[in-house]
Design a protein around this motif. Structure first.
Motif, PDB file in Angstrom:
ATOM      1  N   ASN A 162      26.936  -5.784   8.832  1.00 38.17           N
ATOM      2  CA  ASN A 162      27.937  -4.736   8.608  1.00 38.17           C
ATOM      3  C   ASN A 162      29.098  -5.178   7.727  1.00 38.17           C
ATOM      4  OD1 ASN A 162      26.553  -2.897  10.233  1.00 38.17           O
ATOM      5  ND2 ASN A 162      27.536  -3.649  12.097  1.00 38.17           N
ATOM      6  N   LEU A 163      29.023  -6.405   7.189  1.00 37.95           N
ATOM      7  CA  LEU A 163      30.115  -6.941   6.376  1.00 37.95           C
ATOM      8  C   LEU A 163      29.780  -6.824   4.890  1.00 37.95           C
ATOM      9  CD1 LEU A 163      30.738 -10.187   8.465  1.00 37.95           C
ATOM     10  CD2 LEU A 163      31.848  -7.957   8.724  1.00 37.95           C
ATOM     11  N   ASP A 164      30.821  -6.853   4.047  1.00 37.74           N
ATOM     12  CA  ASP A 164      30.571  -6.794   2.610  1.00 37.74           C
ATOM     13  C   ASP A 164      29.975  -8.114   2.132  1.00 37.74           C
ATOM     14  OD1 ASP A 164      32.719  -8.639   1.441  1.00 37.74           O
ATOM     15  OD2 ASP A 164      33.948  -7.266   2.616  1.00 37.74           O
ATOM     16  N   ALA A 165      29.386  -8.081   0.944  1.00 37.25           N
ATOM     17  CA  ALA A 165      28.591  -9.218   0.450  1.00 37.25           C
ATOM     18  C   ALA A 165      29.406 -10.509   0.365  1.00 37.25           C
ATOM     19  CB  ALA A 165      28.007  -8.877  -0.922  1.00 37.25           C
ATOM     20  N   LYS A 166      30.640 -10.428  -0.119  1.00 35.66           N
ATOM     21  CA  LYS A 166      31.461 -11.632  -0.279  1.00 35.66           C
ATOM     22  C   LYS A 166      31.806 -12.252   1.071  1.00 35.66           C
ATOM     23  CE  LYS A 166      35.537 -13.380  -2.706  1.00 35.66           C
ATOM     24  NZ  LYS A 166      36.677 -13.029  -3.590  1.00 35.66           N
ATOM     25  N   LEU A 167      32.180 -11.412   2.041  1.00 32.51           N
ATOM     26  CA  LEU A 167      32.520 -11.920   3.365  1.00 32.51           C
ATOM     27  C   LEU A 167      31.276 -12.483   4.065  1.00 32.51           C
ATOM     28  CD1 LEU A 167      34.649 -12.331   5.522  1.00 32.51           C
ATOM     29  CD2 LEU A 167      34.254  -9.995   6.304  1.00 32.51           C
ATOM     30  N   ARG A 168      30.130 -11.820   3.847  1.00 33.35           N
ATOM     31  CA  ARG A 168      28.881 -12.307   4.430  1.00 33.35           C
ATOM     32  C   ARG A 168      28.597 -13.721   3.961  1.00 33.35           C
ATOM     33  NH1 ARG A 168      26.156  -7.543   3.353  1.00 33.35           N
ATOM     34  NH2 ARG A 168      25.027  -8.499   1.666  1.00 33.35           N
ATOM     35  N   GLN A 169      28.765 -13.943   2.659  1.00 33.97           N
ATOM     36  CA  GLN A 169      28.513 -15.262   2.083  1.00 33.97           C
ATOM     37  C   GLN A 169      29.438 -16.303   2.696  1.00 33.97           C
ATOM     38  OE1 GLN A 169      26.553 -15.258  -1.067  1.00 33.97           O
ATOM     39  NE2 GLN A 169      26.660 -17.398  -1.551  1.00 33.97           N
ATOM     40  N   GLN A 170      30.703 -15.956   2.859  1.00 38.35           N
ATOM     41  CA  GLN A 170      31.690 -16.886   3.416  1.00 38.35           C
ATOM     42  C   GLN A 170      31.371 -17.225   4.871  1.00 38.35           C
ATOM     43  OE1 GLN A 170      35.731 -15.368   3.357  1.00 38.35           O
ATOM     44  NE2 GLN A 170      36.222 -16.531   5.198  1.00 38.35           N
ATOM     45  N   LEU A 171      31.002 -16.199   5.639  1.00 36.76           N
ATOM     46  CA  LEU A 171      30.804 -16.392   7.075  1.00 36.76           C
ATOM     47  C   LEU A 171      29.510 -17.106   7.412  1.00 36.76           C
ATOM     48  CD1 LEU A 171      32.201 -13.098   8.618  1.00 36.76           C
ATOM     49  CD2 LEU A 171      33.272 -15.336   8.501  1.00 36.76           C
ATOM     50  N   ARG A 172      28.544 -17.107   6.499  1.00 37.28           N
ATOM     51  CA  ARG A 172      27.311 -17.858   6.755  1.00 37.28           C
ATOM     52  C   ARG A 172      27.631 -19.311   7.053  1.00 37.28           C
ATOM     53  NH1 ARG A 172      23.696 -15.945   1.580  1.00 37.28           N
ATOM     54  NH2 ARG A 172      23.450 -13.757   2.171  1.00 37.28           N
ATOM     55  N   GLY A 173      28.416 -19.910   6.152  1.00 40.10           N
ATOM     56  CA  GLY A 173      28.766 -21.321   6.326  1.00 40.10           C
ATOM     57  C   GLY A 173      29.593 -21.551   7.567  1.00 40.10           C
ATOM     58  N   GLU A 174      30.540 -20.651   7.824  1.00 43.89           N
ATOM     59  CA  GLU A 174      31.397 -20.802   9.002  1.00 43.89           C
ATOM     60  C   GLU A 174      30.595 -20.693  10.295  1.00 43.89           C
ATOM     61  OE1 GLU A 174      34.788 -18.284   9.002  1.00 43.89           O
ATOM     62  OE2 GLU A 174      35.376 -18.784   6.943  1.00 43.89           O
ATOM     63  N   LEU A 175      29.669 -19.738  10.332  1.00 40.33           N
ATOM     64  CA  LEU A 175      28.863 -19.526  11.531  1.00 40.33           C
ATOM     65  C   LEU A 175      27.952 -20.716  11.795  1.00 40.33           C
ATOM     66  CD1 LEU A 175      28.058 -17.668  13.814  1.00 40.33           C
ATOM     67  CD2 LEU A 175      26.533 -16.463  12.247  1.00 40.33           C
ATOM     68  N   LYS A 176      27.341 -21.224  10.736  1.00 45.34           N
ATOM     69  CA  LYS A 176      26.472 -22.394  10.883  1.00 45.34           C
ATOM     70  C   LYS A 176      27.274 -23.614  11.329  1.00 45.34           C
ATOM     71  CE  LYS A 176      23.047 -25.279  10.491  1.00 45.34           C
ATOM     72  NZ  LYS A 176      22.084 -25.402  11.597  1.00 45.34           N
ATOM     73  N   GLN A 177      28.476 -23.793  10.769  1.00 50.65           N
ATOM     74  CA  GLN A 177      29.315 -24.929  11.149  1.00 50.65           C
ATOM     75  C   GLN A 177      29.767 -24.816  12.596  1.00 50.65           C
ATOM     76  OE1 GLN A 177      29.978 -27.707   9.132  1.00 50.65           O
ATOM     77  NE2 GLN A 177      30.587 -28.444  11.158  1.00 50.65           N
ATOM     78  N   LEU A 178      30.107 -23.595  13.011  1.00 45.81           N
ATOM     79  CA  LEU A 178      30.516 -23.370  14.397  1.00 45.81           C
ATOM     80  C   LEU A 178      29.379 -23.724  15.350  1.00 45.81           C
ATOM     81  CD1 LEU A 178      32.391 -22.262  16.594  1.00 45.81           C
ATOM     82  CD2 LEU A 178      31.536 -19.969  16.053  1.00 45.81           C
ATOM     83  N   GLN A 179      28.167 -23.286  15.010  1.00 39.82           N
ATOM     84  CA  GLN A 179      27.011 -23.595  15.851  1.00 39.82           C
ATOM     85  C   GLN A 179      26.781 -25.091  15.940  1.00 39.82           C
ATOM     86  OE1 GLN A 179      23.782 -24.787  14.654  1.00 39.82           O
ATOM     87  NE2 GLN A 179      22.834 -24.715  16.676  1.00 39.82           N
ATOM     88  N   ALA A 180      26.929 -25.781  14.809  1.00 44.90           N
ATOM     89  CA  ALA A 180      26.743 -27.236  14.795  1.00 44.90           C
ATOM     90  C   ALA A 180      27.820 -27.930  15.628  1.00 44.90           C
ATOM     91  CB  ALA A 180      26.754 -27.748  13.353  1.00 44.90           C
ATOM     92  N   ASP A 181      29.070 -27.439  15.532  1.00 49.22           N
ATOM     93  CA  ASP A 181      30.169 -28.046  16.289  1.00 49.22           C
ATOM     94  C   ASP A 181      29.978 -27.865  17.796  1.00 49.22           C
ATOM     95  OD1 ASP A 181      31.334 -28.785  13.912  1.00 49.22           O
ATOM     96  OD2 ASP A 181      32.774 -27.124  13.871  1.00 49.22           O
ATOM     97  N   VAL A 182      29.556 -26.671  18.184  1.00 49.41           N
ATOM     98  CA  VAL A 182      29.368 -26.382  19.608  1.00 49.41           C
ATOM     99  C   VAL A 182      28.081 -27.028  20.118  1.00 49.41           C
ATOM    100  CG1 VAL A 182      29.025 -24.533  21.296  1.00 49.41           C
ATOM    101  CG2 VAL A 182      30.691 -24.249  19.459  1.00 49.41           C
TER     102      VAL A 182
END
Length: 345
Positions: A162-182
């Motif tokens: 449901n997010l725009d393309a630019k935000l989607r691209q940004q959040l991919r890395g953040e989400l993956k990093q969050l998963q790795a951290d947790v």
């Protein structure tokens, strides 16, 4: 960590999943990838306990959970629309599951503050209404609400769609990093190939309720096991029997022209003159004519007609004029990069 053992799911006589056997390892970021209606979300909801299979079993940590209610599976889920409560502020949204559990106020506040720090939500944001937050911030709230209950597994159902393309691209890395951290085992559902390739440790490609291939992103892309996987993941050119025969004639290739053949768009190179010598061992040069050029900024996408094939070639832009439609060019490729599949009736 997670095991589907011959799981079968049907709805009103329609078989959504004929038979699913799949294992997800502890700590993995595992993606269920496929087109709409392929069964990936049904598999996720079956794992969560929202869908009852008519056959087979689901295991978590070696324990059969097929008949356990969803709230006893130690699984957190983030839905596509986040399912946040608009009448509550961020802090209340995150604490909702803890309240249902009747967690004491002091412990509840400690857990909410801790998870807020881990997902990068500020004290100011915790006191805001969720409607005041951006889409990316709302996603963090939804993830925090799932993680605050300290589940063994996190399920994510198309959380970026449901997010725009630019935000989607940004959040991919953040989400993956969050998963790795947790370090939590995560099962992610998406129809977006780029998301799956960039975020996953492993991917299961679904088609009509069945798994076509399970593997690491590079394996899925470079060594697609089936024609469906090859054509669904990334972009490729279908090669004609005439083109394959020309490859065999021009070099040491031994490809079968009767099989369906494909070549990824970034594999070939393009030159306006015949190379004096191959760029690499086994490379073959085929002559063709440019029929189209599409400029994309960092690269241009060429379509080259050669021996009955429309060959798509992705070329990095250098700032110098490249070939134009109508130009004769030479396409260099390694036959080892050609993916072949048995023709089906």
């Amino acid at each position: 960590m997670i095991r589907f053992d011959k799981v079968r799911v049907s709805f009103d006589g329609f078989t959504a999943i004929p038979e699913l056997s799949l294992e997800v390892e502890k700590g993995e970021f595992f993606t269920l990838l496929g087109p709409s209606g392929c069964g990936k979300t049904t598999a996720l909801r079956t794992l969560a306990g929202f869908v009852d299979p008519e056959g087979g079993d689901v295991y978590v940590d070696g324990q059969k959970v097929t008949d356990l209610p969803s709230d006893r599976r130690q699984i957190g889920m983030v839905f596509q629309n986040y399912a946040l409560f608009p009448s509550m502020n961020v802090r209340e949204n995150i604490a909702f599951g803890l309240r249902v559990r009747r967690t004491g106020k002091a412990e509840r506040e400690r857990l909410v503050a801790d998870i807020a720090r881990r997902v990068d939500l500020t004290e100011d944001q915790l006191n805001k209404n969720v409607t005041e937050l951006s889409g990316g911030q709302q996603q963090r709230v939804a993830i925090a609400r799932a993680l605050v209950l300290e589940p063994k597994i996190l399920l994510l159902d198309e959380p970026l769609s449901n997010l725009d393309a630019k935000l989607r691209q940004q959040l991919r890395g953040e989400l993956k990093q969050l998963q790795a951290d947790v370090g939590i085992t995560t099962v992610y559902v998406t129809h977006d190939q780029d998301e799956a390739l960039t975020m996953s440790d492993r991917i299961a490609v679904f088609n009509k309720g069945r798994i076509e291939q399970v593997g690491r992103p590079q394996e899925i892309y470079d060594r697609s096991a089936t024609e469906f996987v090859c054509t669904f993941i990334g972009d490729s050119s279908a090669l004609s029997p005439e083109f394959i025969s020309e490859l065999n004639r021009s070099g040491t290739a031994d490809l079968d022209p009767s099989r369906r053949c494909y070549l990824r768009v970034e594999k070939p190179a393009l030159t306006t003159t015949l190379p004096r010598e191959p760029a690499a061992a086994g490379t073959i040069s085929i002559r063709g004519t440019v029929s189209a050029r599409n400029y994309h900024g960092l690269h241009s996408r060429y379509t080259v007609n050669a021996h009955g094939s429309e060959l798509k070639v992705l070329i990095k832009e250098t700032g110098h004029p490249g070939p134009q439609p109508g130009d004769t060019v030479h396409v260099s490729l390694n036959p080892a990069h050609v993916l072949q599949y048995q023709a089906t009736a």
